[in-house]
Design a protein around this motif. Structure first.
Motif, mmCIF file in Angstrom:
data_model
loop_
_atom_site.group_PDB
_atom_site.id
_atom_site.type_symbol
_atom_site.label_atom_id
_atom_site.label_comp_id
_atom_site.label_asym_id
_atom_site.label_seq_id
_atom_site.Cartn_x
_atom_site.Cartn_y
_atom_site.Cartn_z
ATOM 1 N N MET B 1 0.841 -1.199 0.000
ATOM 2 C CA MET B 1 0.000 0.000 0.000
ATOM 3 C C MET B 1 0.873 1.245 0.000
ATOM 4 O O MET B 1 1.488 1.586 1.004
ATOM 5 C CB MET B 1 -0.897 -0.019 1.249
ATOM 6 C CG MET B 1 -2.100 0.890 1.131
ATOM 7 S SD MET B 1 -3.184 0.771 2.572
ATOM 8 C CE MET B 1 -3.450 -1.004 2.685
ATOM 9 N N LYS B 3 1.651 5.059 0.068
ATOM 10 C CA LYS B 3 0.967 6.267 0.518
ATOM 11 C C LYS B 3 1.744 7.496 0.146
ATOM 12 O O LYS B 3 2.969 7.504 0.150
ATOM 13 C CB LYS B 3 0.788 6.216 2.029
ATOM 14 C CG LYS B 3 -0.301 5.240 2.398
ATOM 15 C CD LYS B 3 -0.706 5.332 3.829
ATOM 16 C CE LYS B 3 -1.607 4.165 4.150
ATOM 17 N NZ LYS B 3 -1.411 3.650 5.480
ATOM 18 N N TYR B 118 -6.264 3.236 5.000
ATOM 19 C CA TYR B 118 -5.993 3.919 3.723
ATOM 20 C C TYR B 118 -5.531 5.355 3.925
ATOM 21 O O TYR B 118 -4.984 5.952 2.999
ATOM 22 C CB TYR B 118 -7.229 3.866 2.805
ATOM 23 C CG TYR B 118 -8.237 4.958 3.021
ATOM 24 C CD1 TYR B 118 -9.168 4.888 4.052
ATOM 25 C CD2 TYR B 118 -8.257 6.088 2.196
ATOM 26 C CE1 TYR B 118 -10.084 5.902 4.259
ATOM 27 C CE2 TYR B 118 -9.176 7.110 2.403
ATOM 28 C CZ TYR B 118 -10.077 7.009 3.435
ATOM 29 O OH TYR B 118 -10.979 8.017 3.645
ATOM 30 N N TRP B 145 -1.342 11.368 5.442
ATOM 31 C CA TRP B 145 -0.953 10.377 4.430
ATOM 32 C C TRP B 145 -2.199 9.765 3.824
ATOM 33 O O TRP B 145 -3.179 9.528 4.524
ATOM 34 C CB TRP B 145 -0.138 9.250 5.076
ATOM 35 C CG TRP B 145 1.108 9.700 5.737
ATOM 36 C CD1 TRP B 145 1.276 9.919 7.068
ATOM 37 C CD2 TRP B 145 2.356 10.010 5.110
ATOM 38 N NE1 TRP B 145 2.560 10.347 7.319
ATOM 39 C CE2 TRP B 145 3.242 10.408 6.136
ATOM 40 C CE3 TRP B 145 2.812 9.991 3.791
ATOM 41 C CZ2 TRP B 145 4.562 10.781 5.889
ATOM 42 C CZ3 TRP B 145 4.126 10.355 3.530
ATOM 43 C CH2 TRP B 145 4.992 10.751 4.576
ATOM 44 N N ASP B 147 -3.561 6.757 0.723
ATOM 45 C CA ASP B 147 -3.368 5.777 -0.354
ATOM 46 C C ASP B 147 -4.306 6.176 -1.492
ATOM 47 O O ASP B 147 -5.504 5.937 -1.425
ATOM 48 C CB ASP B 147 -3.721 4.384 0.169
ATOM 49 C CG ASP B 147 -3.725 3.351 -0.948
ATOM 50 O OD1 ASP B 147 -3.283 3.677 -2.070
ATOM 51 O OD2 ASP B 147 -4.187 2.226 -0.690
ATOM 52 N N SER B 149 -4.695 5.015 -4.348
ATOM 53 C CA SER B 149 -5.241 3.946 -5.200
ATOM 54 C C SER B 149 -6.674 3.606 -4.781
ATOM 55 O O SER B 149 -7.414 2.981 -5.536
ATOM 56 C CB SER B 149 -4.356 2.699 -5.138
ATOM 57 O OG SER B 149 -4.485 2.073 -3.871
#
Lengths: 178, 178
Positions: B1, B3, B118, B145, B147, B149
């Motif tokens: 993952m 970030k 996330y 932060w 993620d 995606s």
């Protein structure tokens, strides 16, 4: 829309999921509505709610002067009115009139309930220590109303800049938390 | 993952919809996690978050002593861990170890990020005036932060007693609000 009184210790479950709410006030004969997302539960019993009302808002003056308000919880069917209330100021618009919302007398406060909202929390200011610095009010819920016919209220949740998440499915998990 | 840093003025959009979050701390070498739903944005820039951490919680001591924490935002895939963290106390359980969560070093605070979430907001206490009376902390987000995606994070939202609303569809409305 028939509403019944909700026991006050159950009020938290309405606000904890983070719905956009409509804060209604009445001051000098003028009822008004503000759209609000910055709120949190602070205590179960009596239910305390912390919220931020910008000092630029017409509602700030009404709330400060009257010390009371109603937190009304709308569902997705009311989303255009929610946005309309957020895009306008009570200094120039009677939002009940302009957006077709129905004021109803509250039981314990002078501010109006919004009839179309599935739940309404009558509130009085409990603590304004952080109002000067953060526009933050601690409200006590003194009376709560709910329309029990709506057992899966599709509340809306602001994601910023006009995007809103609509409440999805409800799941049950083995939580010991209240 | 993977970030990336999120600009701080955008952090509000993560918390405003009212997701259940995981508050992580580290004190005297013990990392810990608390499940939390009582939080609200209080300011955009710098981002301020108000939250209630019960005085009975192990996290209360860690947060008070270290003045820092991380707000981690989980999605529905982590719901069993979210509930597990809420059902246990850090006084007896290493929750990272017990529930298979991965601590990652934060950049600006001593508390760990939870890798599986996330988004993560590194925070320091900005104001504790209401801590004694309401267990209420005002946190400043100092680093965020995300993620990227995950463009439709299915956050979970507590409705009380183990029921959770899962984030549904996102709609766009003509709001002028930030």
């Amino acid at each position: 829309m028939a509403k019944e009184a909700l026991p006050l210790p159950d009020a938290y479950a309405l606000l904890e999921p983070g719905p956009v709410v409509l804060l209604s006030t009445a001051h000098k004969g003028k009822p008004n509505i503000m759209t609000m997302s910055w709120h949190t539960m602070m205590e179960f019993e009596p239910p305390l709610v912390g919220c931020v009302v910008s000092g630029n808002n017409f509602t700030f003056r009404a709330l400060s002067a009257t010390q009371q308000c109603v937190i009304n919880i709308p569902t997705v069917e009311l989303s255009s009115q929610v946005v309309d209330c957020g895009n306008t100021s009570g200094s120039t618009v009677d939002k009940f009139e302009a957006f077709g919302l129905t004021p109803m007398d509250a039981e314990l406060v002078e501010a109006p309930l919004i009839a179309e909202c599935y739940a309404n929390l009558e509130c009085r200011i409990a603590d304004d220590q952080l109002t000067g610095r953060y526009n933050f009010f601690v409200l006590e819920v003194v009376k709560a109303w709910i329309d029990r016919s709506n057992d899966n209220p599709r509340t809306i949740h602001h994601r910023g800049y006009g995007t809103f998440m609509v409440a999805g499915e409800t799941i049950k998990l083995p939580s010991k938390m209240r």
